[in-house]
Design a protein around this motif. Sequence first.
Motif, PDB file in Angstrom:
ATOM      1  N   THR A  15     -12.159  31.804 -36.012  1.00 34.03           N
ATOM      2  CA  THR A  15     -10.859  31.736 -36.690  1.00 34.03           C
ATOM      3  C   THR A  15      -9.850  32.672 -36.061  1.00 34.03           C
ATOM      4  OG1 THR A  15     -11.907  31.115 -38.785  1.00 34.03           O
ATOM      5  CG2 THR A  15      -9.667  31.987 -38.896  1.00 34.03           C
ATOM      6  N   VAL A  16     -10.236  33.913 -35.852  1.00 34.74           N
ATOM      7  CA  VAL A  16      -9.314  34.886 -35.268  1.00 34.74           C
ATOM      8  C   VAL A  16      -8.902  34.457 -33.870  1.00 34.74           C
ATOM      9  CG1 VAL A  16      -9.092  37.265 -34.431  1.00 34.74           C
ATOM     10  CG2 VAL A  16     -10.080  36.825 -36.682  1.00 34.74           C
ATOM     11  N   TYR A  17      -9.854  33.951 -33.089  1.00 35.71           N
ATOM     12  CA  TYR A  17      -9.516  33.503 -31.740  1.00 35.71           C
ATOM     13  C   TYR A  17      -8.529  32.343 -31.797  1.00 35.71           C
ATOM     14  CZ  TYR A  17      -9.980  32.171 -26.869  1.00 35.71           C
ATOM     15  OH  TYR A  17      -9.697  31.885 -25.561  1.00 35.71           O
ATOM     16  N   HIS A  18      -8.802  31.369 -32.655  1.00 37.38           N
ATOM     17  CA  HIS A  18      -7.901  30.213 -32.772  1.00 37.38           C
ATOM     18  C   HIS A  18      -6.512  30.666 -33.220  1.00 37.38           C
ATOM     19  CE1 HIS A  18      -6.356  26.266 -33.660  1.00 37.38           C
ATOM     20  NE2 HIS A  18      -6.269  26.520 -34.945  1.00 37.38           N
ATOM     21  N   PHE A  19      -6.478  31.627 -34.132  1.00 34.39           N
ATOM     22  CA  PHE A  19      -5.184  32.044 -34.671  1.00 34.39           C
ATOM     23  C   PHE A  19      -4.370  32.868 -33.676  1.00 34.39           C
ATOM     24  CE2 PHE A  19      -2.260  34.179 -37.659  1.00 34.39           C
ATOM     25  CZ  PHE A  19      -1.759  33.037 -38.278  1.00 34.39           C
ATOM     26  N   LEU A  20      -4.954  33.280 -32.587  1.00 44.10           N
ATOM     27  CA  LEU A  20      -4.156  33.896 -31.531  1.00 44.10           C
ATOM     28  C   LEU A  20      -3.207  32.881 -30.908  1.00 44.10           C
ATOM     29  CD1 LEU A  20      -6.849  36.081 -29.710  1.00 44.10           C
ATOM     30  CD2 LEU A  20      -5.086  36.860 -31.298  1.00 44.10           C
ATOM     31  N   MET A  21      -3.614  31.606 -30.838  1.00 42.33           N
ATOM     32  CA  MET A  21      -2.788  30.567 -30.238  1.00 42.33           C
ATOM     33  C   MET A  21      -1.788  29.966 -31.223  1.00 42.33           C
ATOM     34  SD  MET A  21      -5.845  30.798 -28.761  1.00 42.33           S
ATOM     35  CE  MET A  21      -6.523  30.981 -27.125  1.00 42.33           C
ATOM     36  N   VAL A  22      -2.185  29.854 -32.487  1.00 42.44           N
ATOM     37  CA  VAL A  22      -1.381  29.127 -33.463  1.00 42.44           C
ATOM     38  C   VAL A  22       0.016  29.708 -33.658  1.00 42.44           C
ATOM     39  CG1 VAL A  22      -1.223  28.480 -35.896  1.00 42.44           C
ATOM     40  CG2 VAL A  22      -3.367  28.149 -34.652  1.00 42.44           C
ATOM     41  N   PRO A  23       0.167  30.997 -33.970  1.00 42.09           N
ATOM     42  CA  PRO A  23       1.520  31.502 -34.223  1.00 42.09           C
ATOM     43  C   PRO A  23       2.426  31.421 -33.003  1.00 42.09           C
ATOM     44  CG  PRO A  23      -0.055  33.314 -34.166  1.00 42.09           C
ATOM     45  CD  PRO A  23      -0.845  32.051 -34.169  1.00 42.09           C
ATOM     46  N   LEU A  24       1.871  31.616 -31.806  1.00 39.74           N
ATOM     47  CA  LEU A  24       2.703  31.515 -30.603  1.00 39.74           C
ATOM     48  C   LEU A  24       3.200  30.086 -30.416  1.00 39.74           C
ATOM     49  CD1 LEU A  24       3.919  32.879 -28.142  1.00 39.74           C
ATOM     50  CD2 LEU A  24       1.785  32.445 -26.906  1.00 39.74           C
ATOM     51  N   THR A  25       2.339  29.108 -30.685  1.00 39.28           N
ATOM     52  CA  THR A  25       2.757  27.711 -30.575  1.00 39.28           C
ATOM     53  C   THR A  25       3.861  27.388 -31.581  1.00 39.28           C
ATOM     54  OG1 THR A  25       0.634  26.923 -29.725  1.00 39.28           O
ATOM     55  CG2 THR A  25       2.004  25.323 -30.873  1.00 39.28           C
ATOM     56  N   ILE A  26       3.677  27.800 -32.825  1.00 40.99           N
ATOM     57  CA  ILE A  26       4.668  27.490 -33.864  1.00 40.99           C
ATOM     58  C   ILE A  26       6.015  28.123 -33.534  1.00 40.99           C
ATOM     59  CG2 ILE A  26       5.277  27.815 -36.289  1.00 40.99           C
ATOM     60  CD1 ILE A  26       2.276  27.727 -36.926  1.00 40.99           C
ATOM     61  N   GLY A  27       6.010  29.434 -33.266  1.00 37.48           N
ATOM     62  CA  GLY A  27       7.263  30.117 -33.000  1.00 37.48           C
ATOM     63  C   GLY A  27       7.932  29.662 -31.723  1.00 37.48           C
ATOM     64  N   LEU A  28       7.133  29.495 -30.666  1.00 34.29           N
ATOM     65  CA  LEU A  28       7.703  29.135 -29.372  1.00 34.29           C
ATOM     66  C   LEU A  28       8.228  27.699 -29.376  1.00 34.29           C
ATOM     67  CD1 LEU A  28       8.097  30.765 -26.813  1.00 34.29           C
ATOM     68  CD2 LEU A  28       5.935  29.870 -25.940  1.00 34.29           C
ATOM     69  N   SER A  29       7.590  26.809 -30.139  1.00 30.47           N
ATOM     70  CA  SER A  29       8.059  25.425 -30.175  1.00 30.47           C
ATOM     71  C   SER A  29       9.476  25.339 -30.734  1.00 30.47           C
ATOM     72  CB  SER A  29       7.105  24.565 -31.009  1.00 30.47           C
ATOM     73  OG  SER A  29       7.129  24.945 -32.375  1.00 30.47           O
ATOM     74  N   VAL A  30       9.766  26.111 -31.776  1.00 28.21           N
ATOM     75  CA  VAL A  30      11.106  26.097 -32.360  1.00 28.21           C
ATOM     76  C   VAL A  30      12.113  26.741 -31.414  1.00 28.21           C
ATOM     77  CG1 VAL A  30      12.518  26.904 -34.293  1.00 28.21           C
ATOM     78  CG2 VAL A  30      10.177  26.098 -34.703  1.00 28.21           C
ATOM     79  N   LEU A  31      11.731  27.853 -30.790  1.00 33.66           N
ATOM     80  CA  LEU A  31      12.652  28.540 -29.883  1.00 33.66           C
ATOM     81  C   LEU A  31      12.951  27.687 -28.652  1.00 33.66           C
ATOM     82  CD1 LEU A  31      11.340  32.219 -30.069  1.00 33.66           C
ATOM     83  CD2 LEU A  31      13.245  31.172 -31.297  1.00 33.66           C
TER      84      LEU A  31
END
Length: 498
Positions: A15-31
């Motif tokens: 879970t922790v490993y997967h969540f390293l990618m998730v927030p960057l994808t969400i934030g970067l996609s909008v930016l």
Amino acid sequence: MDVLELARWQFGITTVYHFLMVPLTIGLSVLVAGMQTAWVRTGNERYFKMTKFWGKLLLVNFAMGVVTGIVQEFQFGMTWSAYSRFVGDVFGAPLAMEGLVAFFVESTFLGLWIFGWDRLPKRVHLACAWAFALATMASAYFILAANSWMQHPVGVEFVNGKPTMNSIFAVLGNNTALAAIPHTLAGAFSVAAAFLVGVAGWHLWRRRSASDSDAGVHRDVWRASLRLGAWVGIAAFAVLAITGDTQGKLMFQQQPMKMASAEALCHTEKPASFSILAIGDVAGANCEDVKTFTVPALLSFLAHNDFSTEVPGVENLIGQYQAKYGTNYPNDPDLGPLAGKPIDYVPNLPVTYWGFRAMIGFGAIGAGIGLLALWLTRRGRIPSGRLFPLLLVAGIATPFIGNSAGWIFTEMGRQPFVVAPNPTGVEGMWMFTAQAVSKLSVGEVWTSLISLTVLYLGLGVVELFLMRKYVRGGIEGVLPPPAHGGEAGSDDKLSFAY
């Protein structure tokens, strides 16, 4: 270690490993969608270059997130099948909606965005970028709705001894989810913001020399990226503080033991002080040997918006939990060594206490670095000292650590429950973590734990290699070669070519 402990380690690692990618994808996609919007509206080549560079890094990160996310779904059948059988009628609905609605939309429009640069009209292509970005946030919404139901089960009734959903709107509109969603999204933007500041700051510092003939190449791209990231990071931290306050008040109502464990508050206080730091063993139940630096009455305010509310301590809550949920586990052979044993209702206090402070502290540090970057680069300045790029690059890690610490606190703070009881919900609607694990041997779980850990280490190496490659390649690494001696991207058709 027994099966339960190994299964918890496995779920925690993946879970922790997967969540390293998730927030960057969400934030970067909008930016990135915002950058492309600026390019389409203004025609300024700077925004096109920003879109191409940060979009490439977004794609690498998204691909790795998909791979690790698939393994996450498998966990519920691998090591937590008893949990899946118990709550599947409820928990499966938001997960299915995430897959069928959000992820399919996300993948479809990302594919159109990747391959549509020289095939789709500009505004249609831009719409694909926004559809992808919005779908990533929708995906987060459904996942958080599922997780929030575990924290605060609503919209259910018991049918044949199992929880059955009687209102999807109650599940999706859970007040715990509605508080968690903006908080998690703000955390995602803080991650993306720090990433922009760190990478752009390093490139900007490399082009600091006015005597270098290449110094001015793409400098405006890096300056705009750095300052965008800094402003977004500061705004995200403000939203984190506001939404975190809302979550704290819900925690006081729904999971009082989690609030007490966040403060290592052993004894009930009225008014209750907020602990800034503690010296000593916070796991000790009496706390006599722990010295804390506190802000008087602040915890009462965080719990109930006044400075006089009584906040129950761990010792007081243990008796309340025992009266409501029992003193001993059921004498069930499936519980293994815990069958018939006393239930420990106190979470791991060092993890919850310091995890809560790591979440706040690293989030504040990330925002502080962004504020410092704005000041140091004001009016066209570029600091020449080596500390500047080192600080900004190191700052990339701070919101990642803060996000991970927050999730560890959230999940471990509700132990020993995998489905925490709702104080005002259906009677008996809870599940102990010890009851949720699959019937596996220690050797089987060790095998999957080692295999997944090694696999994830390999994926981590691939992720870092690709990220480093494209970060170091800069703008030149993502733009097509110049045509007829002109600057890459100087005409519309070439600009739109991937």
